[in-house]
Design a protein around this motif. Structure first.
Motif, mmCIF file in Angstrom:
data_model
loop_
_atom_site.group_PDB
_atom_site.id
_atom_site.type_symbol
_atom_site.label_atom_id
_atom_site.label_comp_id
_atom_site.label_asym_id
_atom_site.label_seq_id
_atom_site.Cartn_x
_atom_site.Cartn_y
_atom_site.Cartn_z
ATOM 1 N N THR A 159 0.842 -1.209 0.000
ATOM 2 C CA THR A 159 0.000 0.000 0.000
ATOM 3 C C THR A 159 0.867 1.245 0.000
ATOM 4 N N TYR A 160 2.052 1.173 0.605
ATOM 5 C CA TYR A 160 2.866 2.383 0.680
ATOM 6 C C TYR A 160 3.458 2.743 -0.669
ATOM 7 N N THR A 161 3.730 1.722 -1.506
ATOM 8 C CA THR A 161 4.285 2.074 -2.817
ATOM 9 C C THR A 161 3.171 2.334 -3.818
ATOM 10 N N CYS A 162 2.037 1.615 -3.679
ATOM 11 C CA CYS A 162 1.035 1.665 -4.743
ATOM 12 C C CYS A 162 -0.049 2.677 -4.448
ATOM 13 N N GLY A 163 -0.441 2.812 -3.174
ATOM 14 C CA GLY A 163 -1.585 3.689 -2.898
ATOM 15 C C GLY A 163 -1.286 4.709 -1.838
ATOM 16 N N SER A 164 -0.010 5.011 -1.623
ATOM 17 C CA SER A 164 0.464 5.881 -0.549
ATOM 18 C C SER A 164 -0.309 5.636 0.738
ATOM 19 N N GLY A 165 -0.329 4.353 1.138
ATOM 20 C CA GLY A 165 -0.895 4.023 2.439
ATOM 21 C C GLY A 165 -2.277 3.406 2.393
ATOM 22 N N VAL A 166 -2.968 3.526 1.256
ATOM 23 C CA VAL A 166 -4.320 2.960 1.183
ATOM 24 C C VAL A 166 -4.320 1.843 0.136
ATOM 25 N N GLY A 167 -4.976 0.742 0.460
ATOM 26 C CA GLY A 167 -4.969 -0.353 -0.509
ATOM 27 C C GLY A 167 -6.294 -1.088 -0.555
ATOM 28 N N ILE A 168 -6.601 -1.635 -1.731
ATOM 29 C CA ILE A 168 -7.802 -2.468 -1.905
ATOM 30 C C ILE A 168 -7.326 -3.789 -2.467
ATOM 31 N N PHE A 169 -7.587 -4.856 -1.739
ATOM 32 C CA PHE A 169 -7.080 -6.155 -2.157
ATOM 33 C C PHE A 169 -8.207 -7.169 -2.216
ATOM 34 N N LEU A 170 -7.985 -8.211 -3.015
ATOM 35 C CA LEU A 170 -8.927 -9.328 -3.017
ATOM 36 C C LEU A 170 -8.163 -10.534 -2.495
ATOM 37 N N ARG A 171 -8.614 -11.093 -1.376
ATOM 38 C CA ARG A 171 -7.957 -12.311 -0.856
ATOM 39 C C ARG A 171 -8.565 -13.482 -1.596
ATOM 40 N N VAL A 172 -7.773 -14.088 -2.472
ATOM 41 C CA VAL A 172 -8.354 -15.001 -3.458
ATOM 42 C C VAL A 172 -8.918 -16.267 -2.807
ATOM 43 N N ARG A 173 -8.196 -16.829 -1.837
ATOM 44 C CA ARG A 173 -8.693 -18.092 -1.256
ATOM 45 C C ARG A 173 -9.932 -17.866 -0.398
ATOM 46 N N GLU A 174 -10.028 -16.665 0.206
ATOM 47 C CA GLU A 174 -11.175 -16.398 1.091
ATOM 48 C C GLU A 174 -12.316 -15.758 0.320
ATOM 49 N N CYS A 175 -12.023 -15.271 -0.898
ATOM 50 C CA CYS A 175 -13.006 -14.519 -1.660
ATOM 51 C C CYS A 175 -13.584 -13.395 -0.810
ATOM 52 N N GLN A 176 -12.678 -12.551 -0.301
ATOM 53 C CA GLN A 176 -13.189 -11.354 0.362
ATOM 54 C C GLN A 176 -12.277 -10.184 0.018
ATOM 55 N N VAL A 177 -12.858 -9.000 0.030
ATOM 56 C CA VAL A 177 -12.085 -7.804 -0.285
ATOM 57 C C VAL A 177 -11.515 -7.263 1.020
ATOM 58 N N LEU A 178 -10.266 -6.803 0.948
ATOM 59 C CA LEU A 178 -9.605 -6.271 2.128
ATOM 60 C C LEU A 178 -9.283 -4.801 1.867
ATOM 61 N N PHE A 179 -9.721 -3.923 2.756
ATOM 62 C CA PHE A 179 -9.338 -2.510 2.679
ATOM 63 C C PHE A 179 -8.265 -2.276 3.733
ATOM 64 N N LEU A 180 -7.161 -1.646 3.345
ATOM 65 C CA LEU A 180 -6.132 -1.290 4.335
ATOM 66 C C LEU A 180 -5.860 0.200 4.244
ATOM 67 N N ALA A 181 -5.593 0.818 5.394
ATOM 68 C CA ALA A 181 -5.168 2.222 5.393
ATOM 69 C C ALA A 181 -4.161 2.356 6.511
ATOM 70 N N GLY A 182 -2.898 2.574 6.143
ATOM 71 C CA GLY A 182 -1.878 2.687 7.187
ATOM 72 C C GLY A 182 -1.672 1.326 7.829
ATOM 73 N N LYS A 183 -1.004 1.357 9.000
ATOM 74 C CA LYS A 183 -0.649 0.065 9.607
ATOM 75 C C LYS A 183 -1.720 -0.465 10.545
ATOM 76 N N THR A 184 -2.557 0.425 11.072
ATOM 77 C CA THR A 184 -3.466 -0.066 12.117
ATOM 78 C C THR A 184 -4.896 -0.161 11.644
ATOM 79 N N LYS A 185 -5.164 0.269 10.407
ATOM 80 C CA LYS A 185 -6.572 0.299 9.998
ATOM 81 C C LYS A 185 -6.812 -0.690 8.872
ATOM 82 N N GLY A 186 -7.913 -1.409 9.010
ATOM 83 C CA GLY A 186 -8.272 -2.315 7.927
ATOM 84 C C GLY A 186 -9.665 -2.846 8.184
ATOM 85 N N CYS A 187 -10.288 -3.344 7.137
ATOM 86 C CA CYS A 187 -11.563 -4.039 7.342
ATOM 87 C C CYS A 187 -11.797 -4.957 6.152
ATOM 88 N N PHE A 188 -12.674 -5.931 6.347
ATOM 89 C CA PHE A 188 -13.063 -6.801 5.238
ATOM 90 C C PHE A 188 -14.344 -6.251 4.638
#
Length: 1724
Positions: free
Chosen positions: A1632-1661
């Motif tokens: 996230t730090y290189t691609c979204g300057s701290g914010v990222g949207i990911f798809l966890r393929v095995r779990e089939c869920q989207v992961l939102f990350l912001a910084g080191k302490t924030k995230g949600c599915f």
């Protein structure tokens, strides 16, 4: 570290490379004793190649092994160069029709729900895509690794066994031909020799147990080096191993993690290399450190040559696996070598040896030889059979090894049972020849040794270790399930015999369960320790399917069924032999009937919920009826021996126990009992527990006098007294005022009535009622949907699954329900079809209490909506099968009528008795059932038959003397009008109506009268209404007018301006009368006007860095402390975005609120170390009103430009004059500044020395118009923007602060313009008010910020910025015109210009400056676009008549060609140029319009508030530009020609035109998230091919896809952790730090869920954008339905990203769900 190691590794023998494989092979061919030759060769060379140092060097070892060791073997085998030999073999070989691909971990597998014989039959992706099953209902899962693809196995599929690829191979081969015929004879002999030697060598060395010598491989020179080898187990965690290693072999944490990862992957790893003592010392430290809690880690000190030979042994097994891939003949030879009995007789073949040694091998070795078994033994059908026999004979030993083994099931050889037992022909053969069923069950019984005195299972406390062992034992039940899963079609005598033998063993098992875990009611005090109950229920749950399958097998053959029934009955008799011990017989009599039974009280004696033998018998009894055996061969069945009271005794006790628990009599027995009752009714167990108990009662009652049964039942429910003694109830209620006892008895009576309803009414199982299986499922679905509409997955969970995980729902759901598709959120729902509600039964036996009341409420509500009466009468029922036909007599038996009468009597005299409405409701239901039965009975009668069911007659008779109670009907008549029974009126009416239809006419007449009365009243009411309106006409008129005016006044809160022509800037700017802005503070609720000198009002805001518009994600700010952000590159690689929730506070209220949040946070941190969803140290807080995440506040300001505008009292200069003047002013400022640095003479003297431009006073310091509190807020927000945007510490003096503020203003406007453009919305009038307020405040703030910055710094910025367009001798080295984002430049120039203008008293207006700056930047942008436009002339038709614009553009382009030295491409068509130019400049014009609109407050023209064709012309007019942009160049040509030349003369422009560098072209495309495939399995496949980039080709456990740039990452694992700002973070966070300057949207393929990350302490599915056909997401891929991309939901995620709402979304999720806060997001 690495360098030192390299030095330690002794350089390998050059001699090794000089070995010739060909010569060695020739020597072997000549030699007499091949084994000795080969062993001597290996003994000499293996230690020279393998294990030469502390760290393995796999590439080098493999290369040498291939050359020196395997090469000769290949030459020997082929008899020629293997490079020619192997391809020849491959050509001669007929390709296999089996696929046999072994699955990797996480690879997608597909099973067809229509054609697979059982759920373990799966296809790999390639075969699936080429098969017919992709059109069927398939299920997709991810493999745990180890299984293989069943394509081509005709026994696995009902149809379509081959995919297109394997179908070709099936045509001409005869099934049973010997594959060896295709090989030359000499080769067969050589293959036997070499395979026998190498396979034996590998097996011997892997199963070798002595530590210091080798099997026949004594070395010539012995070196004394050892390894300290650490082995894997499933007990210790990664952390424990890492910690221990750091202590034991003092390595760094990174190395320890490396060791631990390898141990986990390969099962072992050497952690130290050296002499014996050195290694032994490490071993003792490891053992000491890990033996405290559990058994210690396994560590061995091993001689290096043993390790070397073992490494090569594994290499050999892999090699054998690859060699046999060339030819079926070689595969057959290897199998024969492996299966050949050795000299020691039983279990001496190589295959046996390996299998039996399995649990002692490490993970890596197991994997290798399991793979070999799969590719050899299991791929050759003939050998598969032989192997299956070996496996079955060793079954017991293998299983007991597995019990002791500390590895998981999938790493054990025992796991191969799934490959063998699921093949129907093999399973049958093993049952008949090897008695497999009995073996499995006996093995199972051996492992559960604890029994009580009666021989029943007894389980100890369910500790973790118990649970672990018990889980192992359960795998045996799985094996039994596999064996039974495919049912036989023909039975041989052998199969019958062996199956019944297995059935005997199974009955023994059930006998040990019959009555286990007995319980006694606690009286007085609460139970001290909860008894163990889980193990027994786990066992029951696992066995449920096996019990059902056993019954299915029995049903297939009449002989087997009769035998099984007899056996089961015998065992039940044995269980009951202690039936009457010490229980004295008593006689019950009632209504002239009497029966003998035993005295037994559930509430005092022991009772057990586990009765599998009774329940199995019940199941078999139903089968007798279903298969009609009971009617065909009654003489073969022991039906006359059955004792019905004995059959019903235990099931009845069980049901009474449930009733008493519901009545609260067992409260003191704690939760264990509540849980048992819950599971007893739960969908997972009820099929073989609760349901079968009801069946057993039905079986017993169908063979008894119903009166006898009811008396026994009353006695067991402990209610006999109440109903058998007249007036007992009255006495009881006066004597006993104990509320609890009354309540308990009421509940028991309700439960008993419910049970009678079930016994008579539950006839939807085939065999009890005349129905088929689909009727049963339909009924389940109808009753589930009566509660509420349900999603597909909820329905599936509520229905019982069969052994194939099918519920049978899909086949019938269409008949009973309609599907409603989901919207953007939520899921698709099934709704019950209205015509099915007539089948609703309020007392459906699978309803829980809560479900029943919900269903009742829902159904009554529905009836009220449909204007029907709210009675819920019992539905019509199918007839019983003959075996159960006598059950209906329960309803008309004397005891039943007595019970009904008694309860109705209580209801009539409702004050004297303890009774309840539910009781009455149940009695009414029973009476209704009886009436329905009677009606059906009469309809189905032929003339001469006697009526046997005479219920109406019986309920019309009054009771006999002495008490002469009224008849049941008479009492119902009385109750019909009882005021306390309002709810049940409709039901009573329904009953009375059914019992005699003569009140029909009466009712009709009454209804008619009621209708007429209603109509009359309605007419009167509408008359009165009309009258009222006529009287108050003017009042109504007035209100309508008011409504009209208020509606039109909403839009125009700005003063009215004629729409003549609105201009946003320049001297012609439309004057707007300023209107007051009054706002309210959300914290103190006070209103205040926004003024320059009042207290500051602020908006909560959130600033974040953003790469949403970025065209270059690889650009990193080098050193933020030295970085100069003055010019924004057009690739917008990282901007600063400001957003706001739009809520307003006083600055001082906010300050107080924020201080309180900070103080609270400090207190909280001392109490608990948990994260909150916001980070106070970074200035974050939640908006006090909407809890939106914020990190600063924006001050609200009146329009700032009005403050700095002075009167215009002279003609305004044109562009070239203005540029001259400004250049002079800048020159003066530069001189002054240089003077400042050099001399100290007073400023007034300097003023005189300079030739100042007229009216310019550089010493003038403007007064700041703002109040202190506003100034403070300007600084606060400015510093926050600077801190976040540059990631530096706050410093309000830094000259870069104003630059960051202007940049944030420009970037935010650009993002909003892009969102509007992407959604095709007009530029104005469609922004939500929070964004509108945010942009207005942000623009005004940025325009006012210079007043709190250093004047000279802002002037300096202006000079530098302008110099990039108007060069001067001072500013060299500025970016070229291609590398400046023009909109950022425009905003910065316009907003910094007042700093110079405030010292200019010559009468030029600020507006003039704005206009000239805007024109200048626009022209620079035009040149930018023309230089970079891709001018391929596509063949679009253009008009021949060129317009003025096109001619002019062409002329300008030709001029550019001159300036650049004709490096530009020649273009002939002006039409194309003009079209490119218009398209390229649109975004800039739209952004500028937004900017000047918010800056100067000129309302937007109405044409820009809708989407129209003439957008370009409107924008030009609003921005006072000519429609033909090139006119700007013509009007100011004298100065512009020189400017354009200077812009084009830059080196960078030349480089670009020569193709040596890249430049951004316009208009910039909008960024979107990556394209996802429509079918989710493509993603799973992509992920299963993805290897972890760090740990050499290892499959990643949690592959995660970045949705912004499409990179696949290895998340949530030690291997890919990196260090970021001093902390270890996982791959996603780092990305996230290189691609979204701290914010990222990911798809966890095995779990089939989207992961939102912001910084080191924030995230949600977040729910994924993939849905199945039922409109549901499948997070965790648990259901396995095919998933497809839902474009709308993906757009929604994309919109969240484009609007910068990801962080906000995470904040809301974390506030709503506290568990999210505890997750270590940075490790993902």
């Amino acid at each position: 570290m690495a360098a030192e190691l390299e030095a330690e590794v002794p350089a390998f023998d050059r001699g090794l490379l000089e070995c010739s494989a060909e010569e060695i092979a020739a020597k072997w061919l000549q030699g007499s004793e091949l084994q000795k030759e080969v062993y001597r060769h290996l003994a000499y060379y293996v230690p020279k190649i393998y294990c030469r140092g502390p760290n393995p060097a796999p590439q080098r070892e493999d290369m040498l092994a291939q050359h020196v060791l395997l090469g000769p073997m290949e030459w020997y085998l082929c008899g020629e160069d293997p490079a020619f030999g192997f391809p020849k073999l491959e050509q001669a070989n007929k390709p296999s029709h089996l696929c046999g691909r072994v699955f990797k971990v996480g690879e997608p597998t597909y099973s067809c729900r229509d054609c697979a014989v059982d759920p373990t039959c799966v296809l790999c992706m390639e075969c699936f895509l080429g098969s017919i099953h992709r059109e069927h209902r398939y299920r997709m899962t991810t493999s745990g690794g180890g299984g293989f693809c069943d394509c081509g196995d005709t026994e696995a599929w009902k149809e379509g066994p081959y995919c297109q690829k394997h179908e070709l191979n099936t045509s001409e081969t005869a099934e049973e031909e010997d594959p060896l015929v295709h090989l030359p004879e000499d080769m067969v002999a050589r293959a036997y020799n070499i395979f026998a030697i190498t396979f034996k060598y590998a097996v011997d060395i892997l199963t070798w147990e002595k530590e210091n010598e080798l099997p026949g491989l004594e070395m010539i020179e012995k070196n004394d080096t050892y390894y300290c080898m650490l082995f894997n187990d499933e007990v210790h965690t990664y952390e424990q191993v890492i910690y221990t290693l750091q202590k034991a072999v003092n390595c760094t944490q990174k190395e320890a993690i490396g060791f631990a990862t390898t141990v986990d992957r390969d099962g072992r790893r050497s952690v130290r290399y050296g002499d014996f003592q050195y290694c032994d010392q490490a071993k003792s430290v490891i053992v000491r450190n890990t033996s405290r809690q559990t058994k210690p880690l396994k560590v061995q000190v091993m001689h290096s040559s043993i390790v070397a030979h073992q490494s090569f042994g594994l290499k050999l097994l892999t090699w054998l696996g690859s060699v046999i891939g060339y030819s079926d003949g070689l595969r057959r030879i290897l199998c024969q070598v492996g299966l050949q009995e050795g000299p020691d007789g039983e279990n001496s073949s190589l295959v046996d040896k390996l299998m039996l040694y399995d649990s002692k091998l490490w993970k890596g070795a197991r994997n290798v030889y399991h793979q070999l078994f799969m590719s050899s033994l299991l791929m050759d059908l003939k050998c598969k059979k032989l192997f299956a026999i070996r496996f079955a004979r060793n079954y017991e030993r293998l299983q007991s090894d597995f019990m002791k083994d500390d590895h998981d099931r999938e790493l054990s050889i025992a796991d191969l049972s799934i490959q063998i037992f699921t093949v129907p022909s093999l399973a049958r053969m093993l049952i008949t020849e090897e008695n497999l069923m009995t073996t499995i069950i006996k093995t199972f019984m051996d492992h559960l040794r604890h029994r009580d005195i009666q021989g029943r299972f007894q389980f100890e406390r369910y500790t973790a270790l118990q649970a672990f062992k018990f889980r192992r034992v359960q795998s045996l039940i799985l094996d039994l399930k596999y064996v039974l899963i495919s049912k036989p079609t023909e039975w041989s005598e052998d199969l019958r015999h062996k199956f019944l033998e297995g059935f005997d063993a199974f009955l023994e098992l059930l006998k040990c369960m019959q009555g286990m875990d007995p319980i006694t009611r606690q009286v007085g005090q609460h139970i001290e320790m909860e008894p163990e109950w889980e193990a027994a229920f786990t066992l029951q749950m696992k066995l449920t399917l096996v019990i059902s399958m056993m019954q299915d097998w029995c049903a297939l053959d009449e002989k087997v069924l009769i035998e099984a029934y007899k056996k089961c009955l015998t065992v039940l008799m044995q269980c009951h032999s202690g039936f009457t011990d010490g229980e004295q017989p008593i006689v019950l009599s009632m209504c002239g009937h009497s029966v003998e039974t035993i005295r037994y009280c559930v509430s005092q004696e022991k009772v057990s919920i586990h009765l599998p033998v009774s329940r199995l018998l019940a199941g078999l009894h139903v089968l007798l009826s279903k298969t009609e055996v009971a009617y065909k061969f009654p003489e073969l069945l022991p039906l006359s021996e059955l004792s019905p009271p004995m059959l019903i005794e235990h099931p009845l006790r069980c049901l009474v126990l449930c009733a008493q628990v519901h009545a609260g009599m067992w409260r003191r027995n704690g939760f264990s009992l509540v849980n048992q009752i819950y599971y007893y009714h739960n969908v997972k167990c009820r099929r073989e527990m609760f349901d079968k108990d009801i069946v057993m009662l039905q079986t017993g009652v169908s063979m008894m006098d119903p009166n006898h049964f009811l008396m026994i039942m009353l006695s067991r429910f402990e209610l006999y007294q109440i109903f058998s003694t007249p007036d007992y109830g009255k006495r009881f209620s006066t004597e006993n005022t104990n509320k609890d006892v009354v309540q308990q008895n009421n509940t028991l009576i309700e439960e008993m009535l419910y049970l009678i309803i079930m016994i008579v009414g539950e006839r939807f199982s085939p065999g009890i009622g005349q129905v088929n299986a689909t009727d049963e499922i339909k009924r389940e679905i109808i009753h589930q949907l009566s509660i509420r509409p349900m999603a597909h997955s909820e329905l599936v969970k509520a229905l019982p699954e069969d052994e194939n995980r099918e519920t049978g729902m899909e086949s019938v759901i269409e008949e009973v329900a309609c599907f409603k598709k989901p919207g953007l959120t939520g899921r698709g729902l099934y709704e019950l079809k209205p015509e099915c509600t007539k089948n609703f039964n309020l007392y459906f036996y699978h309803f829980s209490r809560a479900e029943q009341s919900k269903a009742e409420e829902a159904q009554r509500k529905l009836k009220r909506q449909n204007r029907e009466d709210t009675a819920l009468p019992p539905p019509a029922l199918p007839p019983f099968c003959p075996l159960f036909a006598s059950l209906i007599n329960v309803l008309q038996s004397d005891v039943m009528l007595c019970i009904m009468g008694t309860i109705l009597q209580w209801a009539v005299e409702h004050n004297g008795y303890a009774w309840s409405e539910s009781m009455l409701q149940r009695v009414l239901h029973l009476i209704g059932m009886a009436l329905q039965e009677e009606k059906q009975h009469l309809e189905n009668l032929s003339e001469e038959n006697v009526v046997t069911f005479t219920f109406t007659q019986k309920i019309s008779r009054p009771g006999e003397a002495p008490n002469n109670s009224p008849s049941i009907l008479a009492m119902l008549e009385t109750l019909q009008n009882a005021p306390h029974l309002e709810v049940h009126k409709d039901m009573i009416r329904w009953i009375l109506k059914s019992s005699r239809d003569k009140d029909k006419a009466e009712r009709k007449r009454k209804a008619e009268i009621a209708r007429l009365r209603r109509e009359k009243i309605m007419a009167q009411m509408s008359e009165m209404q009309r009258h009222f309106i006529n009287e108050n006409k003017e009042l109504f008129q007035q209100t309508l007018e008011e409504l009209d005016t208020s509606a039109s006044g909403v839009h125009d809160n700005s003063p009215v301006i004629s729409d003549a022509k609105l201009t946003a800037l320049g001297p012609e700017q439309t004057r707007v009368a300023e209107h007051r802005q009054v706002v309210m503070c959300i914290l103190c609720q006070e209103e205040q006007e926004v003024k320059v000198d009042s207290r500051a009002m602020v908006l909560a805001a959130f600033i974040q860095r953003s790469t949403v518009l970025s065209k270059n994600r690889n650009r990193i700010i080098p050193d933020p402390e030295k970085y100069d952000p003055l010019f924004m590159h057009p690739d917008l690689s990282c901007g600063t975005h400001t957003g706001s929730c739009g809520h307003i506070m006083h600055a001082h209220c906010w300050q107080r609120y924020f201080d309180a949040v900070q103080a609270k946070e400090q207190r909280r941190q001392q109490r608990l170390r948990v994260h909150t969803s916001y980070d106070v140290e970074n200035g974050e807080f939640l908006c006090p009103l909407c809890e939106c995440l914020s990190n600063t506040v924006i001050p609200l300001l009146p329009p700032p430009r009005v403050l700095f505008n002075r009167l215009d009292f002279s003609g305004q200069p044109n562009l070239s004059q203005w540029i001259k003047t400004i250049s002079q002013q800048m020159k003066a400022l530069y001189l002054l500044r240089d003077e400042d640095h050099s001399s100290n003479s007073s400023s007034s003297e300097k003023m005189d020395q300079l030739q100042l431009p007229e009216g310019f006073r550089p010493d003038y310091k403007p007064k700041n118009p703002y109040s202190e509190s506003i100034k403070e807020m300007l600084t606060t927000f400015g510093t926050a923007t600077y801190k976040v945007g540059l990631k530096v510490h706050p410093n309000e003096e830094d000259p870069r602060v104003p630059i960051m503020c202007w940049g944030s203003c420009a970037y935010t406007i650009q993002t909003i313009e892009r969102i509007l453009a992407d959604e095709d919305k007009p530029l104005f009038g469609h922004l939500p008010c929070r964004q509108d307020d945010c942009l207005k405040s942000l623009t005004r703030f940025a325009a006012a910020h210079w007043t709190v910055s250093s004047l000279s710094a802002v002037q300096g910025h202006f000079c530098t910025l302008l110099a990039s367009l108007v060069p001067n001798e001072k500013n060299g080295n500025l970016p070229c015109i291609l590398d400046i984002d023009m909109f950022h430049l425009l905003v910065s120039l316009v907003l910094s210009f007042p700093a110079i203008h405030c010292q200019d008293f010559s009468g030029f207006s600020l507006g003039t400056g704005d206009l000239h700056l805007f024109h200048l930047v626009t022209m620079a942008h035009v040149i930018q676009i023309l230089l970079t436009s891709s001018t391929e002339e596509d063949g679009m038709d253009q008009e021949d008549t060129s317009s003025d614009e096109e001619v002019a553009v062409l002329k300008l382009y030709k001029f550019l060609c001159q300036c650049t030295g004709s490096a530009l491409k020649e273009v002939s068509s002006g039409w194309h140029l003009w079209r490119n130019l218009k398209a390229g400049i649109m975004p800039f014009l739209r952004c500028s319009a937004l900017f000047f609109h918010y800056l100067n407050g000129v309302p937007a023209p109405s044409e820009l508030q809708v989407n129209g064709t003439s957008q370009f012309e409107c924008l030009c007019s609003y921005l006072s530009l000519p429609n033909n942009l090139t006119c700007l160049f013509q009007e100011n040509s004298e100065i512009l020609n020189t400017l354009v030349e200077s812009w084009c003369s830059s080196n960078e422009v030349k480089r670009y035109l020569e193709g040596k560098r890249h430049a951004i072209s316009y208009a910039r495309e909008s960024n979107k998230l990556i394209d996802l495939p429509d079918d989710y399995s493509c993603l799973i496949n992509q992920a299963s091919n993805f290897s972890c980039p760090k740990s050499g080709g290892d499959k990643s456990r949690a592959p995660t896809l970045c949705l912004v740039c499409g990179t696949m990452l290895c998340s949530q694992s030690y291997c890919c952790q990196t260090e970021l700002e001093g902390e270890d973070v996982g791959a996603c966070t780092a990305h996230t730090y290189t691609c979204g300057s701290g914010v990222g949207i990911f798809l966890r393929v095995r779990e089939c869920q989207v992961l939102f990350l912001a910084g080191k302490t924030k995230g949600c599915f977040y729910p994924p954008p993939y849905l199945d056909d039922y409109g549901e997401t499948d997070q965790g891929l648990r259901r396995g339905n095919p998933l497809h991309l839902c474009k709308e939901r993906f757009k929604k995620i994309q919109k969240l990203w484009q609007q910068h709402s990801i962080t906000e979304e995470i904040g809301h999720a974390q506030e709503a769900n506290q568990t999210l806060v505890g997750i270590d997001w940075q490790h993902l």
